[in-house]
Design an enzyme around this catalytic site. Structure first.
Site, PDB file in Angstrom:
ATOM      1  N   PRO A   2      44.340 -20.813  33.488  1.00 57.74           N
ATOM      2  CA  PRO A   2      45.275 -21.903  33.193  1.00 57.74           C
ATOM      3  C   PRO A   2      45.771 -21.844  31.751  1.00 57.74           C
ATOM      4  O   PRO A   2      45.004 -21.574  30.836  1.00 57.74           O
ATOM      5  CB  PRO A   2      44.459 -23.171  33.446  1.00 57.74           C
ATOM      6  CG  PRO A   2      43.041 -22.750  33.515  1.00 57.74           C
ATOM      7  CD  PRO A   2      43.014 -21.293  33.862  1.00 57.74           C
ATOM      8  N   GLU A   3      47.056 -22.057  31.580  1.00 53.51           N
ATOM      9  CA  GLU A   3      47.655 -22.093  30.247  1.00 53.51           C
ATOM     10  C   GLU A   3      48.064 -23.539  29.946  1.00 53.51           C
ATOM     11  O   GLU A   3      47.790 -24.427  30.739  1.00 53.51           O
ATOM     12  CB  GLU A   3      48.849 -21.124  30.190  1.00 53.51           C
ATOM     13  CG  GLU A   3      48.454 -19.693  30.513  1.00 53.51           C
ATOM     14  CD  GLU A   3      49.615 -18.707  30.459  1.00 53.51           C
ATOM     15  OE1 GLU A   3      50.541 -18.920  29.668  1.00 53.51           O
ATOM     16  OE2 GLU A   3      49.590 -17.722  31.214  1.00 53.51           O
ATOM     17  N   HIS A  93      29.907 -23.942  44.642  1.00 51.91           N
ATOM     18  CA  HIS A  93      30.365 -23.725  43.263  1.00 51.91           C
ATOM     19  C   HIS A  93      30.627 -25.022  42.500  1.00 51.91           C
ATOM     20  O   HIS A  93      31.327 -25.014  41.500  1.00 51.91           O
ATOM     21  CB  HIS A  93      31.612 -22.841  43.206  1.00 51.91           C
ATOM     22  CG  HIS A  93      31.485 -21.565  43.965  1.00 51.91           C
ATOM     23  ND1 HIS A  93      30.542 -20.603  43.658  1.00 51.91           N
ATOM     24  CD2 HIS A  93      32.154 -21.096  45.051  1.00 51.91           C
ATOM     25  CE1 HIS A  93      30.653 -19.596  44.501  1.00 51.91           C
ATOM     26  NE2 HIS A  93      31.610 -19.867  45.369  1.00 51.91           N
ATOM     27  N   ARG A 112      33.784 -18.587  38.880  1.00 51.83           N
ATOM     28  CA  ARG A 112      33.419 -17.552  37.908  1.00 51.83           C
ATOM     29  C   ARG A 112      32.406 -18.029  36.875  1.00 51.83           C
ATOM     30  O   ARG A 112      31.863 -17.232  36.127  1.00 51.83           O
ATOM     31  CB  ARG A 112      34.675 -17.043  37.186  1.00 51.83           C
ATOM     32  CG  ARG A 112      35.809 -16.618  38.107  1.00 51.83           C
ATOM     33  CD  ARG A 112      35.725 -15.163  38.524  1.00 51.83           C
ATOM     34  NE  ARG A 112      35.798 -14.236  37.413  1.00 51.83           N
ATOM     35  CZ  ARG A 112      36.912 -13.666  36.967  1.00 51.83           C
ATOM     36  NH1 ARG A 112      38.069 -13.950  37.516  1.00 51.83           N
ATOM     37  NH2 ARG A 112      36.872 -12.800  35.992  1.00 51.83           N
TER      38      ARG A 112
END
Ligand code: ZN
Length: 291
Positions: A2-3, A93, A112
């Protein structure tokens, strides 16, 4: 990853759903995501009973204000927040669960496991290394063209792509938005910032602001789907011009978009709109492909 626009979208959505809520419990399922305090029990003890008063953002960091603390959250590669009722099944997760006084839960999922949490005294988020050195917010009023001109006059030997990816230069830009902004300004990513003409700097400044604004606008729109999906905060569907469009025609001139490697990152350009700084680039590219 994400930016700025995606993090801003998450911020706006979070704000809508968790503002004024009081934390009554925290289930820490993967303690190592919490960088500080070191003891997850202390993390929990400090936050339980606190109320969320604001959700801010700086660069790609979310700043969840829970006086007398600020909870700094970085999503890294794949961190995601979702809002649930207490009885909802817990998905795989899910690493952190905040339960609020009204029976709702904010859950943090991260396949991740690269996301981070730092709990610091209220307002003291600047002490976190990544935040300490962060450059200006590109959408702030203080980020003027004059300021950007000064930034670009830096005597760096790096190319403009590496330069813009550096969070200490400008906060929040990543691979996608840098490629899109450079395409907008018709600037080849391998050019050094000091080689840019005044007119190009102005175009790049406008390009950065435009692609980030467009991303936020599109992200805001996709938030509508947030409730009828599995509760995940929606990500934007940006009108991408070059990123990930290798081989497809440039929307401006029809030339196939190329993928090259700049600053160690997959980089998308229109070879016609974004002229190479040196004639040797084509040869280098052939050599790279021949490897
Ligand atoms: Zn083109």
């Amino acid at each position: 990853m994400p930016e700025l626009p995606e993090v801003e979208t998450v911020r706006q959505t979070l704000r809508k759903h968790i503002l004024d809520k009081q934390i009554i419990d925290i289930d820490i399922r993967l303690p190592r995501l919490i960088r500080q305090p070191e003891d997850p029990e202390v993390f929990k003890h400090r936050l339980v009973g606190c109320r969320i008063t604001e959700v801010d953002r700086r660069g790609k960091y979310l700043l969840i204000q829970v006086p007398p603390y600020t909870l700094v959250s970085h999503l890294r590669m794949e961190g995601k927040y979702s809002l649930h009722s207490r009885d909802d099944d817990i998905e795989k997760h899910t690493h952190l669960i905040f339960t609020f006084h009204d029976g709702t839960q904010l859950r943090y999922r991260d396949v991740r496991q690269f996301g981070t949490f730092d709990l610091v005294p209220f307002g003291e988020f600047q002490t976190i290394p990544g935040l300490y050195s962060l450059g200006p917010e590109p959408l702030d009023d203080q980020f003027t063209l004059e300021r950007f001109e000064t930034i670009c006059s830096s005597r760096t030997t790096r190319n403009i792509k590496a330069f813009l990816l550096d969070q200490a230069v400008i906060a929040g830009m990543g691979n996608i938005y840098v490629d899109e902004a450079l395409f907008f300004a018709r600037i080849h990513p391998e050019r050094p910032p000091s080689s840019l003409k005044k007119r190009e700097i102005k175009l790049l400044y406008e390009g950065i602001r435009k692609v980030l604004h467009d991303g936020i606008k599109a992200g805001g729109a996709s938030v509508r789907t947030y409730r009828n999906s599995d509760g995940e905060m929606g990500y934007f569907q940006l009108q991408i011009q070059v990123y990930g469009r290798k081989g497809e025609p440039c929307n401006r001139c029809g030339t196939p978009i190329e993928r090259i490697v700049v600053a160690g990152r997959g980089t998308h350009i229109c070879p016609n709109c974004q002229k190479s700084p040196s004639p040797s680039r084509k040869i280098r590219k052939e050599m790279e492909e021949g490897r």
